[in-house]
Design an enzyme around this catalytic site. Structure first.
Site: not given
Lengths: 382, 568
Positions: A155, A197
């Site tokens: 992440h 991301c």
């Protein structure tokens, strides 16, 4: 026929075959590397981040299949999905919902597992500043002719990547680590792939030469996962790495596909996010860089043309079998001194003041002041 | 009225004293408790070393044998000449080469030695007369009429540090000494280029420091092949037996290593430490299928398919190394009974005589030749009892491995110029002048790497103010700097052995300092985080103090303004 062989062998050759140099050197000239390394990192733990472990294992599998040995791969997995209590199919990690491909395999070798995957360990591997007791399998022993593949997944956000849900690595630290690698010439060329991301923010700050970077999404975009599996209950892989794995399954050690094809993997229609890449720091043209320069390990070979004529007979070493065999008494070192551990005093930890102490202290001081001297003295101050 | 005045004064005094305590005691206390410990580093000396000026000097002795100089010329000899050559590699690196050439005539004993029938024997007997120190050369000039050298050969390079140079026929005896020297100079230069350091070698050794644009393809291949300088190497010999059911192999590896490899490693001990081990692997196949060549009725492996042989085998080799030293692997493969005999063919479909290939910076693989194995026929008869005992001729095998080891360690054997005859290296596998060349390039490489390491470490520590510099790191850096300075001065003086030793110490200290685990910079704080930490600590304290100080100042100014009209 045999006599010819004998005669030719007894003479010594010192001439180098001039014509062969051109052919041999042709292979050398293209890429300039002699060995390949891979550092594959999965930074997230917990069962619902199954897809990050599957991402890393699928890249590990491709890299091993194309020839890089385990001794040259540093695999860091922050959590164990294959033997997780919630895994309905233990000892497997699948990449596709039809459970076609078990990327865990039979011979996976994880070098850093669980809580050993930290920002500090990752930076220590890259810069080489490991404690002397670290075994060879946990080190990145690259030299100035190594091509290194670094793959990060987890992440991330704008300018950082989250490790273990409690700490993060920033893009500045990563760029500084690469610069230190360059200063010590710990790589010839480096390919950096990140599937998180806003992954493109991680390679924005690079400034060392010979770095090529790919990311699964641009700043402001999220990298999405591919598809959930209803039996296992979680998403199995991220889109970018899924299509990357599909692309890599078509590559074999002798293939000539180049980096421009890799840049086209997972266009926006498939990936929903826009993959990005950065090649301005790379010296060679990406079209001339083979995929196997980073993902595989194609060795350069040269034919040996010379031999040295050795005529001495082998000296017979003193054989110890004449006479009794010397028996040495060996004992195991006491590796776990249990008695010492039981009777040990607890270690002194450094004392820290409790949290909020300073603020509380100042509030107390101010209150006492106004209590003693009364509120009317406020006008002397304000 | 007086009490308010007193109270006001008391208030002012309180505020001023609190401000004084904060500034005089608090601020220095905070500064001292939050600063990082940084031991002193010799930054100025490191900056000096960053501008690397290397002076390499070699001593050359040119000895004229009888018949090469006339008696008048003999009187002018002995003399000494010095040649200097400067090269600027880039803005931070400069090289200068100095050759001190001493000319003299040969002694009686040397003349006797030169009267031997062959060049090799002359070389041996010359060596027994005098031992030249490391880094120096002796060139014996022999007359044209001498029969030591064959017809088309002008220069013979011996196994030690001597060379025999034959004067060309153009040199008539009547010319002066200066013309004789000028005539010999190109030849001597060529000899120096082969036997001592050359500009290409030295610049190649500097590749860590200077990004050299790729020269010709051969030099790139050469620079990629040899291992970088390292304090130690691990050598592993492996015997691959894919077919234990048919072959039972016997190889006397301990004896072979002791007899053939150990002399070379002992000779190379000033350069690096070596550790050797060996293993046998069963059921280890090559990753490629050989083709059957019906014209020669043997199995063949193409040169193109060799690149794919190494990877499947490497996964099974394992590593015994407890250190981080580079590993050299030497593999001997005995083909299985169904694919015997197996030969390697080069690009022109010719059999490679050694049947071996090597991979740069990795090691070498050799496929046994039928004739190097005792006790085995070319084809097995129908009634052979398996497994067949096979004894391997280790002399031939080690000959090839030695040649590969030389290449991988950087002992260059480039093609000598025409008219040169190079003696085969002795049983140690390494001629003395080859060792000297290796020592030159290793010293330069070590010095270049150590200076780059130290300068980049100093730069790094300078840039990041938060890193703690412990005493042991400072000590390592200081010792690296002293060793470097000593190494550069020894190199200039021409003491090759000491220069190499100091350069090795410099590399060890600098690597230990650079890779110390405590130097990891994990303290990247962006400025907003720093503010976020300090503001809740200091703001509540500073606001009352500042405001009261401002009030005092404004009251004082008001009083001063009131006083002014009274004065008028």
């Amino acid at each position: 026929m045999k006599i010819h062989h004998f005669l030719s062998l007894f003479s010594t050759y010192f001439l180098v075959d001039g014509v062969n140099i051109e052919d041999r050197a042709g292979q050398f000239f293209s890429s300039g590397h002699t060995n390949n390394w891979a550092v594959l990192v999965c930074t997230s733990r917990f069962w619902f981040n199954y897809r990050h472990v599957a991402n890393t294992l699928s890249v590990y599998r491709s890299v091993k299949r194309l020839g890089i040995p385990d001794s040259h791969i540093v695999l860091m997995l922050a959590d164990d999905m294959a033997c997780n209590h919630r895994n309905p199919k233990p000892a497997t990690v699948f990449s596709h919902k039809n459970m076609e491909l078990n990327v865990y395999g039979d011979d996976v070798e994880v070098d850093y597992r669980g809580y050993e995957v930290t920002v500090e360990n990752f930076l220590r591997i890259l810069t080489g500043r490991l404690p002397p007791s670290t075994p060879r399998s946990k080190r990145l022993l690259s030299d100035d002719r190594s091509n290194i593949l670094i793959y990060l997944t987890g992440h991330g956000g704008n300018g950082f990547l989250k490790f273990q849900d409690s700490e993060e690595i920033s893009n500045v630290e990563l760029a500084d680590a690469f610069e230190q690698m360059w200063q010590k010439r710990r790589y010839n060329e480096l390919l950096f792939i990140i599937d998180t991301c806003q992954g493109a923010s991680m390679y924005e700050r690079f400034y060392s030469p010979n770095l090529m970077a790919l990311a699964s999404s641009q700043v402001g975009e999220d990298s999405l996962s591919h598809q959930p599996d209803l039996a296992i209950g979680v998403h199995l892989m991220d889109r970018y790495t899924f299509y990357l794995l599909e692309f890599l399954e078509d590559i074999h050690p002798a293939s000539k596909t180049n980096m421009n094809d890799l840049f086209k993997v997972c266009p926006k229609s498939q990936c929903v996010s826009t993959p990005g890449h950065r090649t301005d720091l790379f010296l060679r043209d990406p079209g001339s860089v083979l995929i196997t320069d980073f993902f595989g390990s194609v060795r350069k070979v040269e034919l040996t043309m010379e031999t040295i004529n050795l005529t001495d007979p082998i000296e017979q070493l003193e054989s110890a079998e004449s006479g009794e065999l010397q028996k040495e008494m060996h004992t195991y070192a006491d590796q776990l001194p249990v008695s010492e551990i039981i009777h040990q005093k607890p270690k002194q930890k450094d004392w820290h003041p409790p949290d909020g102490f300073i603020l509380g202290l100042w509030t107390l001081i101010l209150l006492v002041f106004f209590q003693t001297y009364g509120v009317k003295h406020l006008k002397h101050i304000f | 009225m007086a009490t308010t005045e007193v109270e006001r004064r008391r208030g002012q005094l309180a505020a001023l004293s609190i401000a004084a305590v904060v500034i005089i005691v608090g601020v220095p206390l905070w500064w001292r408790t939050t600063e990082t410990y940084r031991a002193w580093l010799p930054v100025s000396q490191i900056k000096e070393l960053a501008k690397l000026q290397l002076h390499l000097s070699a001593d050359v002795e040119v000895v004229f044998a009888r018949g090469t100089v006339t008696p008048e010329q003999q009187k002018k000899v002995p003399l000494t000449q010095t040649q200097n050559m400067e090269h600027r590699v880039d803005e931070d690196t400069a090289l200068s080469y100095r050759y001190e050439t001493r000319y003299r005539t040969a002694t009686i004993m040397e003349e006797d030695a030169l009267n031997q029938p062959t060049a090799a024997e002359a070389d041996l007997s010359l060596h027994t007369l005098s031992e030249s120190p490391s880094g120096s050369l002796v060139v014996y000039v022999i007359p044209e009429s001498s029969s030591l050298l064959p017809q088309n050969v002008d220069v013979y390079i011996g196994q030690r540090r001597t060379a025999l140079l034959r004067i060309g026929s153009q040199m008539r005896v009547g010319k002066t000494l200066e013309q004789l020297l000028a005539h010999m100079e190109p030849r001597i230069k060529q000899v120096l280029h082969v036997m001592s350091f050359s500009h290409t070698d030295i610049t190649a050794a500097l590749s860590n420091r200077v990004r050299i644009s790729p020269g010709n393809k051969e030099s790139i291949a050469d620079s990629m092949r040899a291992f970088k300088s390292s304090p130690g190497y691990e050598i592993t010999f492996s015997l691959l037996n894919p077919d234990p059911k048919s072959h039972r192999l016997h190889w006397d590896i301990e004896g072979a290593v002791e007899t053939y490899i150990q002399p070379l490693l002992t000779k190379l001990s000033p350069v690096a430490n070596f550790s050797i081990d060996s293993q046998t692997l069963y059921y280890a196949m090559l990753g490629v299928n050989p083709r059957f060549d019906s014209s020669r009725s043997t199995y063949t492996l193409n040169a193109d398919s060799l690149a794919h042989v190494i990877n499947p085998v490497e996964a099974r080799l394992g590593s015994n190394a407890a250190s981080s030293n580079p590993v050299l692997n030497f593999l001997l493969y005995i083909p299985d009974a169904h694919h015997s005999p197996l030969y390697i063919h080069d690009h022109k479909k010719q059999q490679v005589p050694t049947n071996a290939f090597h991979s740069p910076r990795w090691g070498g693989i050799m496929i046994i030749r039928q004739c190097w194995v005792y006790n085995v026929n070319e084809f097995y008869e129908v009634d052979t009892v398996f497994p067949v005992d096979i004894n391997i001729d280790m002399a031939k095998v080690m000959g090839v491995f030695l040649a590969q080891l030389r290449l991988l360690l950087g002992v260059q054997s480039s093609t000598p110029p025409p008219g040169f005859l190079v003696a085969p290296c002795g049983n140690a596998g390494l001629a003395d002048w080859e060792l000297d060349r290796l020592m030159w390039s290793r010293s330069v490489e070590n010095i270049a790497t150590a200076t780059t390491t130290i300068t980049s470490l100093a730069q790094l520590l300078d840039q990041i103010g938060n890193i703690v510099i412990n005493d042991n790191i400072a000590q390592q850096v200081s010792s690296a700097v002293t060793s470097l300075q000593l190494a550069v001065s020894e190199l200039e003086a021409g003491n090759l052995g000491f220069a190499l030793q100091y350069s090795k110490e410099a590399i060890l200290s600098s690597e230990r300092a650079f890779f110390d685990p405590s130097l990891l910079h994990l303290l990247y704080f962006p400025d907003d985080q720093k503010f976020a930490i300090y503001i809740p600590l200091f703001l509540p304290m500073c606001v009352p103090i500042l405001l009261s100080l401002l009030k005092i100042v404004s009251e004082a100014r008001q009083k001063h303004r009131e006083k002014k009209p009274k004065k008028d």
